[in-house]
Design a protein around this motif. Structure first.
Motif, PDB file in Angstrom:
ATOM      1  N   LEU A 105       0.839  -1.207   0.000  1.00  0.00           N
ATOM      2  CA  LEU A 105       0.000   0.000   0.000  1.00  0.00           C
ATOM      3  C   LEU A 105       0.870   1.252   0.000  1.00  0.00           C
ATOM      4  N   TYR A 106       1.944   1.246   0.780  1.00  0.00           N
ATOM      5  CA  TYR A 106       2.870   2.374   0.802  1.00  0.00           C
ATOM      6  C   TYR A 106       3.466   2.603  -0.586  1.00  0.00           C
ATOM      7  N   ASP A 107       3.957   1.542  -1.203  1.00  0.00           N
ATOM      8  CA  ASP A 107       4.557   1.644  -2.534  1.00  0.00           C
ATOM      9  C   ASP A 107       3.539   2.160  -3.559  1.00  0.00           C
ATOM     10  N   TYR A 108       2.322   1.640  -3.500  1.00  0.00           N
ATOM     11  CA  TYR A 108       1.249   2.047  -4.411  1.00  0.00           C
ATOM     12  C   TYR A 108       0.951   3.541  -4.255  1.00  0.00           C
ATOM     13  N   THR A 109       0.839   3.984  -3.004  1.00  0.00           N
ATOM     14  CA  THR A 109       0.496   5.383  -2.716  1.00  0.00           C
ATOM     15  C   THR A 109       1.631   6.325  -3.108  1.00  0.00           C
TER      16      THR A 109
ATOM     17  N   THR B  52      -7.656   8.308   6.440  1.00  0.00           N
ATOM     18  CA  THR B  52      -7.290   9.529   7.156  1.00  0.00           C
ATOM     19  C   THR B  52      -5.904   9.967   6.717  1.00  0.00           C
ATOM     20  N   HIS B  53      -5.676  11.225   6.872  1.00  0.00           N
ATOM     21  CA  HIS B  53      -4.346  11.784   6.635  1.00  0.00           C
ATOM     22  C   HIS B  53      -3.993  12.582   7.875  1.00  0.00           C
ATOM     23  N   THR B  54      -2.805  12.425   8.352  1.00  0.00           N
ATOM     24  CA  THR B  54      -2.381  13.173   9.531  1.00  0.00           C
ATOM     25  C   THR B  54      -1.016  13.773   9.282  1.00  0.00           C
TER      26      THR B  54
ATOM     27  N   GLY C 149      16.758  22.157  16.647  1.00  0.00           N
ATOM     28  CA  GLY C 149      16.163  23.483  16.551  1.00  0.00           C
ATOM     29  C   GLY C 149      15.139  23.577  15.429  1.00  0.00           C
ATOM     30  N   ARG C 150      14.769  22.440  14.862  1.00  0.00           N
ATOM     31  CA  ARG C 150      13.847  22.451  13.718  1.00  0.00           C
ATOM     32  C   ARG C 150      12.532  21.770  14.050  1.00  0.00           C
ATOM     33  N   LEU C 151      11.518  22.198  13.353  1.00  0.00           N
ATOM     34  CA  LEU C 151      10.198  21.587  13.453  1.00  0.00           C
ATOM     35  C   LEU C 151      10.019  20.691  12.230  1.00  0.00           C
ATOM     36  N   LYS C 152       9.822  19.388  12.453  1.00  0.00           N
ATOM     37  CA  LYS C 152       9.656  18.448  11.348  1.00  0.00           C
ATOM     38  C   LYS C 152       8.234  17.909  11.357  1.00  0.00           C
ATOM     39  N   ALA C 153       7.668  17.824  10.164  1.00  0.00           N
ATOM     40  CA  ALA C 153       6.315  17.276  10.027  1.00  0.00           C
ATOM     41  C   ALA C 153       6.405  15.894   9.391  1.00  0.00           C
ATOM     42  N   SER C 154       5.698  14.966   9.960  1.00  0.00           N
ATOM     43  CA  SER C 154       5.635  13.601   9.445  1.00  0.00           C
ATOM     44  C   SER C 154       4.207  13.351   8.977  1.00  0.00           C
ATOM     45  N   ARG C 155       4.039  13.008   7.713  1.00  0.00           N
ATOM     46  CA  ARG C 155       2.711  12.820   7.155  1.00  0.00           C
ATOM     47  C   ARG C 155       2.395  11.347   7.004  1.00  0.00           C
ATOM     48  N   GLU C 156       1.176  10.977   7.433  1.00  0.00           N
ATOM     49  CA  GLU C 156       0.735   9.594   7.368  1.00  0.00           C
ATOM     50  C   GLU C 156      -0.623   9.511   6.701  1.00  0.00           C
ATOM     51  N   ILE C 157      -0.844   8.424   5.993  1.00  0.00           N
ATOM     52  CA  ILE C 157      -2.151   8.118   5.418  1.00  0.00           C
ATOM     53  C   ILE C 157      -2.547   6.743   5.921  1.00  0.00           C
ATOM     54  N   ARG C 158      -3.764   6.637   6.384  1.00  0.00           N
ATOM     55  CA  ARG C 158      -4.305   5.355   6.832  1.00  0.00           C
ATOM     56  C   ARG C 158      -5.585   5.091   6.049  1.00  0.00           C
ATOM     57  N   ILE C 159      -5.717   3.857   5.583  1.00  0.00           N
ATOM     58  CA  ILE C 159      -6.858   3.446   4.768  1.00  0.00           C
ATOM     59  C   ILE C 159      -7.631   2.379   5.537  1.00  0.00           C
TER      60      ILE C 159
ATOM     61  N   GLU D 251      -7.078  10.859  -0.270  1.00  0.00           N
ATOM     62  CA  GLU D 251      -6.173  11.178   0.841  1.00  0.00           C
ATOM     63  C   GLU D 251      -4.940  11.950   0.369  1.00  0.00           C
ATOM     64  N   LEU D 252      -4.444  11.648  -0.805  1.00  0.00           N
ATOM     65  CA  LEU D 252      -3.320  12.426  -1.348  1.00  0.00           C
ATOM     66  C   LEU D 252      -3.729  13.877  -1.585  1.00  0.00           C
ATOM     67  N   ALA D 253      -4.936  14.095  -2.062  1.00  0.00           N
ATOM     68  CA  ALA D 253      -5.410  15.466  -2.296  1.00  0.00           C
ATOM     69  C   ALA D 253      -5.432  16.264  -0.999  1.00  0.00           C
ATOM     70  N   HIS D 254      -5.641  15.573   0.122  1.00  0.00           N
ATOM     71  CA  HIS D 254      -5.631  16.264   1.417  1.00  0.00           C
ATOM     72  C   HIS D 254      -4.236  16.756   1.797  1.00  0.00           C
ATOM     73  N   LEU D 255      -3.201  16.252   1.166  1.00  0.00           N
ATOM     74  CA  LEU D 255      -1.866  16.781   1.438  1.00  0.00           C
ATOM     75  C   LEU D 255      -1.768  18.237   0.999  1.00  0.00           C
TER      76      LEU D 255
END
Length: 166
Positions: free
Chosen positions: A47-51, A83-85, A93-103, A122-126
């Motif tokens: 699923l990760y590879d597909y997405t 969902t997308h989070t 000293g940096r703020l990092k964002a980690s994006r996840e999609i759950r189906i 879910e990709l469009a929500h990015l």
């Protein structure tokens, strides 16, 4: 009719056609004829590879995804098909964002087109958080038949619900 909970908001003539398919016992056959069998994306890695492949094709400049997975805890009844989070963490000293999609796991056994629709959504929500005009334009850019797929996915969920699986 409570069995049409996934089709709330559609015009009455459309709902009547769906009710007629259900009454004749032809909804499942209609969907199977139109969409065939399930896809081969069976585990989280696939699923990760597909997405990511779809993201790289349509949204190259979007931020990378940290995780994509099937989620047993997503309940389709609450209208959450995926969902997308975005989780923000301070690293040094940096703020990092980690994006996840759950189906939702129900899509593990769904026809390939329905999984594609959920991933596109879910990709469009990015790029667009809200379900606004720009969001749906991006969805139809990635999947030209997006609106038909969304409707048919709702029919699929209705069929699962009638069969006691949804």
């Amino acid at each position: 009719m409570s069995s049409l909970k996934y089709l709330v908001g559609y015009p009455e003539p459309v709902l009547e056609q769906v009710r007629a398919l259900i009454a004749a016992g032809k909804l499942e056959a209609h969907l199977r004829e139109r969409y065939g069998e399930a896809h081969a994306v069976r585990n989280d890695r696939a699923l990760y590879d597909y997405t990511v492949e779809m993201k790289n094709r349509w949204m190259r400049t979007a931020p990378p995804l940290a995780k994509v997975a099937y989620d047993n805890h997503l309940h389709v009844v609450q209208q959450a098909l995926g969902t997308h989070t975005s989780v923000s963490r301070v690293q040094g000293g940096r703020l990092k964002a980690s994006r996840e999609i759950r189906i939702a796991t129900v899509f593990r056994d769904a026809p390939a087109e329905f999984l594609r629709m959920i991933v596109v959504h879910e990709l469009a929500h990015l790029k667009h958080r809200e379900h606004d005009k720009a969001f749906y334009q991006l969805c139809t850019h990635m999947a030209g038949d997006y609106h038909q797929l969304e409707f048919d996915t709702r029919l699929y969920l209705t069929q699962l619900s009638l069969a006691g699986q949804g």
